[in-house]
Design a protein around this motif. Structure first.
Motif: not given
Length: 870
Positions: A252, A276, A337, A369, A381, A384, A399
């Motif tokens: 990211r 991604y 998810e 994610d 996103v 995580r 994260q």
């Protein structure tokens, strides 16, 4: 047999250029025409021939081939040749012992040469299996992703479609071929008949950009770490007329950075694609169209052609309360998810040879994610699922913690070691412990911050979290190097970590000598680069040395010799001038070593100004004290401004010239490197930056512009070129660079003083500094030199008042002046130590006392806290 279309259609592109690669990978920067001539051009027809010949060498038997890949033609031919022969390729950076033990490959290819271990395969290989890659770009891991020929073709076609890759496009390889992102560039470009500039050069290398321009490359791929490197080299100011787009994936990128590069691309005429993906999806799952990047920089975009996403609710176990609203959108519903569906989803994982016989075991990819779909139809996103740590019974979203610390201005990786939160922070200007504890909701004592010069990363550029976890482990053995540094630098031992270095901890030329002597006593020998070695590295050095001598840093020896020569000459014991100018060179040398480091600009400035204060404050105090009893000095001397404000004709005008100009040089150099463009230039080309300073300041040697009378010029701020010469000597790392610095020295010194003896001494001293980093001397000499060098400032400052007390007893006057300097140095060190003890206690208490949030208690918490504070 030809295994898939990426290989099968190579010859159909005939005379188009497929690959360009350097014939001289170690060549220095050259003109664009020279660079272009130094590249080998391989057409598609030639590449097809090379691939067919390699496949024929392997033979028709389907086997498991382990390939240690580099970004070169041999690796590309080996990879495509193995696929063409119908083999299964295990692509990696290096064929490690663990991989060999686990998978026992039939053929190993290294440096383009196949090592055939057996003529038939020892494994049952599924017909669809084509490629094995380590997960997440890691190398050597026995857990592999199984990919089919259809996976590779589908992903390459999807990427080529949304990037609109055409035959005139040319990609420069900025990522390793064994990494799925780097490999996807190879696949998609070869699929469309475009060309590849194969290179292993870093984007930090000027020669990379020379090749990029000479080959008229149109794109390159970046991970977040690459973006950081581009900032260092002034990418925004580069002229790249053929650049069509830049892609970013592999982690990211902060939204503000996405917006920044999207706008830069729009202004410069190229597109910025944020993408991604995961190895498990061959490479790519989504991309953000460039025209949406500035407006939606926190989104991953839309699925690649042929793929689609679904959002599947996950069971809320009570531990996701910190992970649901990571995007700051007020979304408190059950987290979802992100699940990907498409023809590029892997067959499954392999952890042992038996798994190579399996067909498809995965139909949809659960990314791990947490995500949401925006009203505009873009995917975002927000967390995580698997990046949680459990500390004191609390689930910590690592994260989110990294995101919060990044927003606070820190460059970090966060993980845990089962009991503590481990935060690796890159060259911090301030301590992030309080911020990390507050964001995580943990006691400060449960946060272990590990400062590092550079975050550990995998070859793909992604954070190496296992390596971060090991940073919190204590050194395997210790000889109290940490305590030694704490004493020498006046620091709290609890704040000194195994990865700390003398330079990181604020060591400077004033603390260098004492610390070096103590380190040598602890180790028995002193490595020449010990100031930049970590405590852990020093601890691992076996005890050595010799009772017949010690290694002495050349700068220390010159400081010791110079102060004796200076004081002796002033007293009249003998007259041998020039040592003060040698000391100016040594000062520049030490400034470059201890103040011009990899630390952030603000931290560099603090270290430099702290060193200046340790010189200027004692001098000003001593001069002020003398004013109470004599008229020896004037108020201009208190301010260290006599060389600027005058008077220039007093009896004592020249007594403190060396200290004054040294302070001027250090302050000016510290402020200069605080300027962002100057800082970027120095970091990119440290030697040439120093040489530039030397050339500019050397102009004052030949043209003083009437600022000072000719006899006073060498003893004024116009002598800055000696300081710059020492700086250049410190940054010279090769023989030709030292020759260049020496040439400037030998060109500038003759005639400068109109005193041949003085000039010969200056040249000899500075040549020793340039060419000899250390000298082996008897132990007694080393000890005496260390003491004299450590006290040289005060010996210089005090000897003016001490030696007249001894009349014509010159030897006694010399000894008394040197002893006065030693005594003053020791006294100041003791004062500093006493003043810093309360501060260290305060820091220890502030770091150690836990801060609790309401509702956190229980036997488990109390037991863990008791272990922490035991």
């Amino acid at each position: 047999m030809t295994f898939h279309r990426i290989v099968a259609h190579l010859r159909s592109f005939d005379d188009r250029i497929a690959v360009l690669c350097s014939l001289a990978p170690s060549a220095n920067v050259m003109a664009a025409d020279s660079v272009a001539e130094d590249l080998r051009r391989v057409t598609y027809a030639q590449l097809a021939t090379l691939v067919e010949e390699f496949a024929a060498e392997l033979g028709p038997t389907r086997r498991l081939v382990a390939l240690a890949a580099r970004n070169d033609l041999a690796s590309l031919v080996g990879y495509l040749g193995a696929l063409s022969a119908g083999c299964v390729v295990l692509l990696t950076a290096a064929v490690t012992d663990e991989l060999e033990r686990t998978y026992d490959p039939d053929v190993v290819i290294a440096d383009g040469r196949p090592d055939v271990r057996r003529e038939t395969s020892a494994h049952t290989l599924h017909p669809d299996l084509a490629l094995l890659l380590s997960t997440s770009g890691s190398t050597g891991s026995p857990k592999l992703v199984r990919l089919s020929s259809a996976n590779l073709l589908a992903n390459a076609a999807a990427i080529a479609e949304y990037l609109a890759i055409g035959p005139d496009d040319r990609a420069s390889t900025t990522l390793p071929m064994f990494y799925c992102y780097g490999l996807s560039v190879v696949h998609s470009y070869l699929l469309r008949g475009a060309s590849l500039l194969l290179t292993e050069r870093s984007v930090l290398d000027d020669a990379f950009w020379d090749e990029f321009r000479a080959c008229r490359a149109t794109s390159f791929a970046a991970v977040p770490y690459t973006i950081d490197l581009l900032d260092r080299i002034g990418f925004s100011d580069m002229a790249l007329p053929d650049l069509r787009y830049v892609t970013q994936a592999g982690g990211r990128l902060a939204p503000e950075r996405v917006r920044e590069y999207a706008r830069l691309g729009a202004d410069s005429g190229w597109d910025f694609f944020v993408m991604y993906g995961q190895t498990e999806a061959t490479a790519r799952m989504a991309y953000l169209p460039p025209d949406l990047a500035a407006e939606h920089p926190d989104c991953i975009g839309v699925p690649v052609p042929g793929g689609e996403f679904s959002l599947e609710p996950i069971e809320d176990t009570g531990g996701h309360e910190r992970g649901v609203d990571l995007g700051g959108h007020g979304n408190t519903e059950t987290p979802h998810e992100l699940v990907y569906h498409g023809p590029n989803v892997m067959l499954g994982y392999a952890t042992c040879p038996a798994d190579l016989a399996l067909g498809r075991t995965v139909t949809a990819l659960h990314t791990g994610d947490l995500a949401r779909r925006t009203p505009e139809g873009l995917y975002q996103v927000i967390g995580r699922r698997s990046r949680f740590a459990k500390i004191f019974g609390l689930r910590i979203d690592l994260q989110r913690l990294e995101t919060g610390l990044t927003a606070a201005g820190f460059t970090v990786c966060c993980t845990d070691d089962d009991e503590l939160l481990v935060v690796a922070v890159e060259s911090p200007a301030t301590d992030p412990t309080d911020t990390a504890a507050q964001l995580a909701g943990l006691p400060i004592a449960s946060v272990r911050v590990c400062p590092v010069e550079e975050l550990p990363r995998l070859p793909s550029g992604k954070p190496d979290y296992p390596a971060v976890r090991t940073l919190s482990a204590p050194a395997p053995q210790t000889r109290d190097i940490r305590a030694l540094y704490a004493t020498a630098l006046g620091l709290d031992p609890a704040l000194i970590r195994p990865d700390s270095t003398f330079v990181d901890l604020g060591g400077n030329s004033l603390t260098y000598v004492t610390t070096a002597a103590r380190v040598e006593r602890a180790l028995g020998k002193l490595p020449t680069d010990w100031p930049t070695m970590t405590i852990a590295e020093l601890d691992r050095i076996p005890h050595g040395g010799s009772r017949f001598g010690r290694t002495l840093d050349t700068g220390t020896l010159l400081r010791a010799a110079a102060i004796v020569l200076i004081v002796s000459s002033h007293i009249g014991l003998y007259v041998l001038w020039g040592a003060a100018h040698v000391l100016l060179g040594v000062a520049g040398f030490n400034f470059a070593r201890f103040a011009v480091t990899a630390a952030p600009r603000a931290e560099r400035l603090r270290h430099a100004l702290r060193t200046v204060a340790l010189i200027a404050v004692p001098t000003a105090v001593w001069v002020a004290v003398t004013l109470l009893f004599t008229d020896y000095y004037r108020w201009q001397n208190v301010l260290l401004l006599n060389k600027i404000l005058g008077p220039f004709d007093s009896d004592t005008a020249g007594h403190l010239w060396f200290i004054e100009v040294l302070v001027y040089f250090m302050v000016a150099a510290a402020l200069l490197t605080r300027i962002p463009p100057v800082d970027a230039l120095e970091r990119r080309e440290p030697f040439w930056f120093a040489m530039g300073l030397l050339v500019i300041t050397a102009l004052l040697r030949f043209q003083p512009f009437g600022l000072y009378p000719a006899p006073d010029v060498p003893f004024s701020p116009l002598a800055a070129w000696f300081f710059a010469l020492g700086w250049a000597a410190a940054k010279a790392t090769s023989g030709w660079q030292r020759l260049l610095v020496s040439a400037v020295l030998l060109a500038c010194v003759p005639g400068y003083f109109d005193a041949p003896d003085r000039e010969r001494l200056v040249m000899a001293g500075l040549l020793v500094l340039i060419w000899l980093p250390a000298i082996r001397v008897p132990a007694l000499v080393a000890m005496a030199a260390a003491i004299l060098a450590d006290s040289s400032l005060f010996a210089y400052l005090l000897h003016w008042q001490v030696y007249p007390l001894f009349g014509q007893h010159h030897v006694a006057a010399l000894l008394a002046s040197l002893l006065a300097g030693v005594a003053a140095t020791r006294m100041l060190a003791e004062v500093r130590r006493r003043c810093e003890v309360p501060q260290r206690w305060a820091v220890s208490l502030r770091s150690g006392l836990p801060s609790f949030r309401s509702g956190l208690d229980g036997p488990d918490l109390r037991r863990r806290l008791a272990r922490q504070f035991r």
